[in-house]
Design a protein around this motif. Sequence first.
Motif, mmCIF file in Angstrom:
data_model
loop_
_atom_site.group_PDB
_atom_site.id
_atom_site.type_symbol
_atom_site.label_atom_id
_atom_site.label_comp_id
_atom_site.label_asym_id
_atom_site.label_seq_id
_atom_site.Cartn_x
_atom_site.Cartn_y
_atom_site.Cartn_z
ATOM 1 N N VAL A 19 -1.438 -2.385 15.645
ATOM 2 C CA VAL A 19 -0.837 -3.086 16.957
ATOM 3 C C VAL A 19 -1.116 -2.114 17.857
ATOM 4 N N ARG A 20 -1.524 -2.738 19.211
ATOM 5 C CA ARG A 20 -2.020 -1.756 20.375
ATOM 6 C C ARG A 20 -0.596 -1.614 20.969
ATOM 7 N N ASP A 21 -0.393 -0.384 21.287
ATOM 8 C CA ASP A 21 0.657 0.252 22.027
ATOM 9 C C ASP A 21 0.008 0.981 23.407
ATOM 10 N N GLY A 22 -0.277 0.018 24.645
ATOM 11 C CA GLY A 22 -0.804 0.533 25.468
ATOM 12 C C GLY A 22 -2.153 1.266 25.334
ATOM 13 N N ALA A 23 -2.436 2.530 25.570
ATOM 14 C CA ALA A 23 -3.719 3.124 24.955
ATOM 15 C C ALA A 23 -4.035 3.362 23.669
ATOM 16 N N TRP A 24 -2.668 3.297 22.988
ATOM 17 C CA TRP A 24 -2.715 3.667 21.464
ATOM 18 C C TRP A 24 -2.693 2.594 20.572
ATOM 19 N N MET A 25 -3.182 2.778 19.314
ATOM 20 C CA MET A 25 -3.181 1.815 18.311
ATOM 21 C C MET A 25 -2.281 2.506 17.398
ATOM 22 N N ARG A 26 -1.221 1.762 16.970
ATOM 23 C CA ARG A 26 -0.225 2.036 15.803
ATOM 24 C C ARG A 26 -0.675 1.441 14.386
ATOM 25 N N TYR A 27 -0.860 2.096 13.524
ATOM 26 C CA TYR A 27 -1.112 1.692 12.198
ATOM 27 C C TYR A 27 0.029 1.755 11.209
ATOM 28 N N THR A 28 -0.019 0.739 10.422
ATOM 29 C CA THR A 28 1.019 0.773 9.123
ATOM 30 C C THR A 28 0.405 0.094 7.972
ATOM 31 N N LEU A 29 0.791 0.503 6.640
ATOM 32 C CA LEU A 29 0.095 -0.106 5.793
ATOM 33 C C LEU A 29 0.737 -1.489 5.477
ATOM 34 N N ASN A 30 -0.098 -2.374 4.957
ATOM 35 C CA ASN A 30 0.303 -3.608 4.709
ATOM 36 C C ASN A 30 0.808 -3.704 3.413
ATOM 37 N N LYS A 31 2.155 -3.527 3.080
ATOM 38 C CA LYS A 31 2.741 -3.517 1.641
ATOM 39 C C LYS A 31 2.365 -4.312 0.621
ATOM 40 N N GLU A 32 2.245 -5.485 1.128
ATOM 41 C CA GLU A 32 1.753 -6.922 0.096
ATOM 42 C C GLU A 32 0.575 -6.611 -0.258
ATOM 43 N N LYS A 33 -0.651 -6.160 0.755
ATOM 44 C CA LYS A 33 -1.985 -6.077 0.050
ATOM 45 C C LYS A 33 -2.230 -4.841 -0.703
ATOM 46 N N THR A 34 -1.498 -3.716 -0.239
ATOM 47 C CA THR A 34 -1.621 -2.669 -1.133
ATOM 48 C C THR A 34 -1.078 -2.634 -2.584
ATOM 49 N N ASP A 35 0.170 -3.556 -2.537
ATOM 50 C CA ASP A 35 0.607 -3.942 -3.916
ATOM 51 C C ASP A 35 -0.357 -4.725 -4.660
ATOM 52 N N GLU A 36 -1.060 -5.539 -4.189
ATOM 53 C CA GLU A 36 -2.101 -6.509 -4.713
ATOM 54 C C GLU A 36 -3.330 -5.599 -5.300
ATOM 55 N N VAL A 37 -3.701 -4.531 -4.333
ATOM 56 C CA VAL A 37 -4.706 -3.630 -4.918
ATOM 57 C C VAL A 37 -4.291 -2.808 -6.026
ATOM 58 N N ILE A 38 -2.997 -2.290 -6.039
ATOM 59 C CA ILE A 38 -2.304 -1.633 -7.025
ATOM 60 C C ILE A 38 -2.474 -2.300 -8.277
ATOM 61 N N ALA A 39 -1.884 -3.624 -8.348
ATOM 62 C CA ALA A 39 -1.795 -4.569 -9.511
ATOM 63 C C ALA A 39 -3.238 -4.673 -9.915
ATOM 64 N N PHE A 40 -4.003 -4.863 -9.311
ATOM 65 C CA PHE A 40 -5.769 -5.210 -9.742
ATOM 66 C C PHE A 40 -6.051 -4.072 -10.542
ATOM 67 N N PHE A 41 -5.830 -2.729 -9.936
ATOM 68 C CA PHE A 41 -6.545 -1.519 -10.539
ATOM 69 C C PHE A 41 -5.617 -1.217 -11.791
ATOM 70 N N THR A 42 -4.453 -1.694 -11.852
ATOM 71 C CA THR A 42 -3.539 -1.439 -12.990
ATOM 72 C C THR A 42 -4.087 -2.552 -14.257
ATOM 73 N N CYS A 43 -4.256 -3.835 -13.610
ATOM 74 C CA CYS A 43 -4.927 -4.684 -14.691
ATOM 75 C C CYS A 43 -6.402 -4.204 -15.245
#
Length: 69
Positions: free
Chosen positions: A22-46
Amino acid sequence: MSQSTLSYHMKILSESGLVNAVRDGAWMRYTLNKEKTDEVIAFFTCITNDKEDCICKKSKNKKSDNQCC
């Protein structure tokens, strides 16, 4: 790591959906997409868990401890 290199990699992570940007003026703010990271974790677990139909269990040269590959 240079700022341009970091920005480039964060852009790739954003485009892949693993990170929200998300752009905040001149800065970009980043957060993890919990849904996608959970999918990646489930895939590697599988793919790393032992399964009954594992090709290694069908092999005549099985390891004695039934560990895959």
